[in-house]
Scaffold this motif. Structure first.
Motif, PDB file in Angstrom:
ATOM      1  N   THR A  28      36.487  31.008  14.115  1.00  0.00           N
ATOM      2  CA  THR A  28      37.738  30.763  13.641  1.00  0.00           C
ATOM      3  C   THR A  28      38.282  31.711  13.966  1.00  0.00           C
ATOM      4  OG1 THR A  28      37.683  30.948  11.458  1.00  0.00           O
ATOM      5  CG2 THR A  28      37.282  28.621  12.238  1.00  0.00           C
ATOM      6  N   CYS A  29      39.813  32.070  13.730  1.00  0.00           N
ATOM      7  CA  CYS A  29      40.267  33.319  13.950  1.00  0.00           C
ATOM      8  C   CYS A  29      40.356  33.588  11.347  1.00  0.00           C
ATOM      9  CB  CYS A  29      41.761  32.739  14.196  1.00  0.00           C
ATOM     10  SG  CYS A  29      42.389  31.482  12.691  1.00  0.00           S
ATOM     11  N   ALA A  30      40.408  34.450  11.005  1.00  0.00           N
ATOM     12  CA  ALA A  30      40.938  34.511   9.160  1.00  0.00           C
ATOM     13  C   ALA A  30      42.514  33.587   9.552  1.00  0.00           C
ATOM     14  CB  ALA A  30      41.414  36.058   9.648  1.00  0.00           C
ATOM     15  N   VAL A  31      41.408  32.160   8.673  1.00  0.00           N
ATOM     16  CA  VAL A  31      42.704  31.095   8.717  1.00  0.00           C
ATOM     17  C   VAL A  31      42.434  31.216   6.894  1.00  0.00           C
ATOM     18  CG1 VAL A  31      39.938  29.728   8.950  1.00  0.00           C
ATOM     19  CG2 VAL A  31      42.535  28.589   9.010  1.00  0.00           C
ATOM     20  N   TYR A  32      44.047  30.547   6.995  1.00  0.00           N
ATOM     21  CA  TYR A  32      43.651  29.749   5.598  1.00  0.00           C
ATOM     22  C   TYR A  32      45.095  28.605   5.411  1.00  0.00           C
ATOM     23  CZ  TYR A  32      45.181  30.240   0.193  1.00  0.00           C
ATOM     24  OH  TYR A  32      45.945  29.673  -0.783  1.00  0.00           O
ATOM     25  N   LYS A  33      44.371  27.904   4.679  1.00  0.00           N
ATOM     26  CA  LYS A  33      45.251  26.772   4.951  1.00  0.00           C
ATOM     27  C   LYS A  33      46.196  26.113   6.205  1.00  0.00           C
ATOM     28  CE  LYS A  33      46.321  27.190   0.379  1.00  0.00           C
ATOM     29  NZ  LYS A  33      45.619  25.640  -0.526  1.00  0.00           N
ATOM     30  N   GLU A  34      44.348  25.580   6.747  1.00  0.00           N
ATOM     31  CA  GLU A  34      44.716  25.295   8.647  1.00  0.00           C
ATOM     32  C   GLU A  34      45.709  27.167   8.649  1.00  0.00           C
ATOM     33  OE1 GLU A  34      44.814  21.773   8.748  1.00  0.00           O
ATOM     34  OE2 GLU A  34      42.917  21.242   7.108  1.00  0.00           O
ATOM     35  N   VAL A  35      45.879  27.720   8.899  1.00  0.00           N
ATOM     36  CA  VAL A  35      47.020  28.356   9.630  1.00  0.00           C
ATOM     37  C   VAL A  35      46.393  30.002  10.036  1.00  0.00           C
ATOM     38  CG1 VAL A  35      49.265  29.947   9.759  1.00  0.00           C
ATOM     39  CG2 VAL A  35      48.800  27.642   8.573  1.00  0.00           C
ATOM     40  N   CYS A  36      46.223  30.172  10.550  1.00  0.00           N
ATOM     41  CA  CYS A  36      45.599  31.927  11.364  1.00  0.00           C
ATOM     42  C   CYS A  36      46.258  32.821  10.459  1.00  0.00           C
ATOM     43  CB  CYS A  36      45.585  31.840  12.808  1.00  0.00           C
ATOM     44  SG  CYS A  36      44.678  31.136  13.938  1.00  0.00           S
ATOM     45  N   GLN A  37      46.023  33.964   9.853  1.00  0.00           N
ATOM     46  CA  GLN A  37      46.667  34.943   9.187  1.00  0.00           C
ATOM     47  C   GLN A  37      46.674  36.112   9.594  1.00  0.00           C
ATOM     48  OE1 GLN A  37      47.924  33.610   6.047  1.00  0.00           O
ATOM     49  NE2 GLN A  37      47.086  31.793   7.165  1.00  0.00           N
ATOM     50  N   THR A  44      37.192  34.637   8.265  1.00  0.00           N
ATOM     51  CA  THR A  44      37.016  33.761   9.811  1.00  0.00           C
ATOM     52  C   THR A  44      35.309  33.290   9.102  1.00  0.00           C
ATOM     53  OG1 THR A  44      37.343  36.019  10.569  1.00  0.00           O
ATOM     54  CG2 THR A  44      35.981  34.941  12.177  1.00  0.00           C
ATOM     55  N   HIS A  45      35.217  31.816  10.473  1.00  0.00           N
ATOM     56  CA  HIS A  45      34.282  30.953   9.025  1.00  0.00           C
ATOM     57  C   HIS A  45      33.626  31.197  11.222  1.00  0.00           C
ATOM     58  CE1 HIS A  45      35.518  29.638   6.166  1.00  0.00           C
ATOM     59  NE2 HIS A  45      37.004  29.773   6.494  1.00  0.00           N
ATOM     60  N   ILE A  46      32.265  31.233  11.279  1.00  0.00           N
ATOM     61  CA  ILE A  46      31.415  31.186  11.962  1.00  0.00           C
ATOM     62  C   ILE A  46      30.266  30.539  12.135  1.00  0.00           C
ATOM     63  CG2 ILE A  46      29.316  32.542  13.370  1.00  0.00           C
ATOM     64  CD1 ILE A  46      31.187  35.114  12.691  1.00  0.00           C
ATOM     65  N   VAL A  47      30.239  29.458  12.224  1.00  0.00           N
ATOM     66  CA  VAL A  47      28.988  28.553  12.607  1.00  0.00           C
ATOM     67  C   VAL A  47      27.975  29.075  13.320  1.00  0.00           C
ATOM     68  CG1 VAL A  47      28.481  25.922  12.827  1.00  0.00           C
ATOM     69  CG2 VAL A  47      31.014  26.602  12.001  1.00  0.00           C
TER      70      VAL A  47
END
Length: 109
Positions: A28-37, A44-47
């Motif tokens: 993901t992007c650096a995300v907070y509240k489902e919005v890129c910050q 940033t979440h990596i699965v």
């Protein structure tokens, strides 16, 4: 997971979270509240669940914070460059090609 962990990650300024279990790859992007910050205010979440078990066949959600995903076998590599810079890449197993990469930079606050 978001319901239970997102505020904790935000309060403690967690920049990067690695996850498994879902048998695929996504970043993901650096995300907070489902919005890129912008810098310094999201995680940033990596699965990386694509190491060898049967891949999951469910599709990906069409969300704005997903930066890259691939349903193939692979692994991640991390290089800590210094106290404020980290380089990450995801490598596909079948041809050893780097399919995703990102620099994460921690700026002074």
């Amino acid at each position: 997971m978001q319901y239970y962990l997102e505020e904790l990650f935000h309060d403690y300024k967690v920049d990067l979270a690695f996850w498994g279990h879902y048998h695929s790859y996504e970043r993901t992007c650096a995300v907070y509240k489902e919005v890129c910050q912008e810098k310094g205010s999201g995680t940033t979440h990596i699965v990386v669940g694509s190491a060898g078990f049967t891949l999951d066949t469910e599709g990906y959600y069409d969300v704005g914070w997903s930066r890259y995903h691939e349903n193939d076998y692979g692994y991640g590599r991390v290089l800590v460059a210094n106290k404020s810079a980290l380089y990450y890449e995801w490598v596909r197993n079948k041809d050893n090609v780097v399919r995703d990469k990102v620099w994460l930079i921690k700026t002074s606050e």
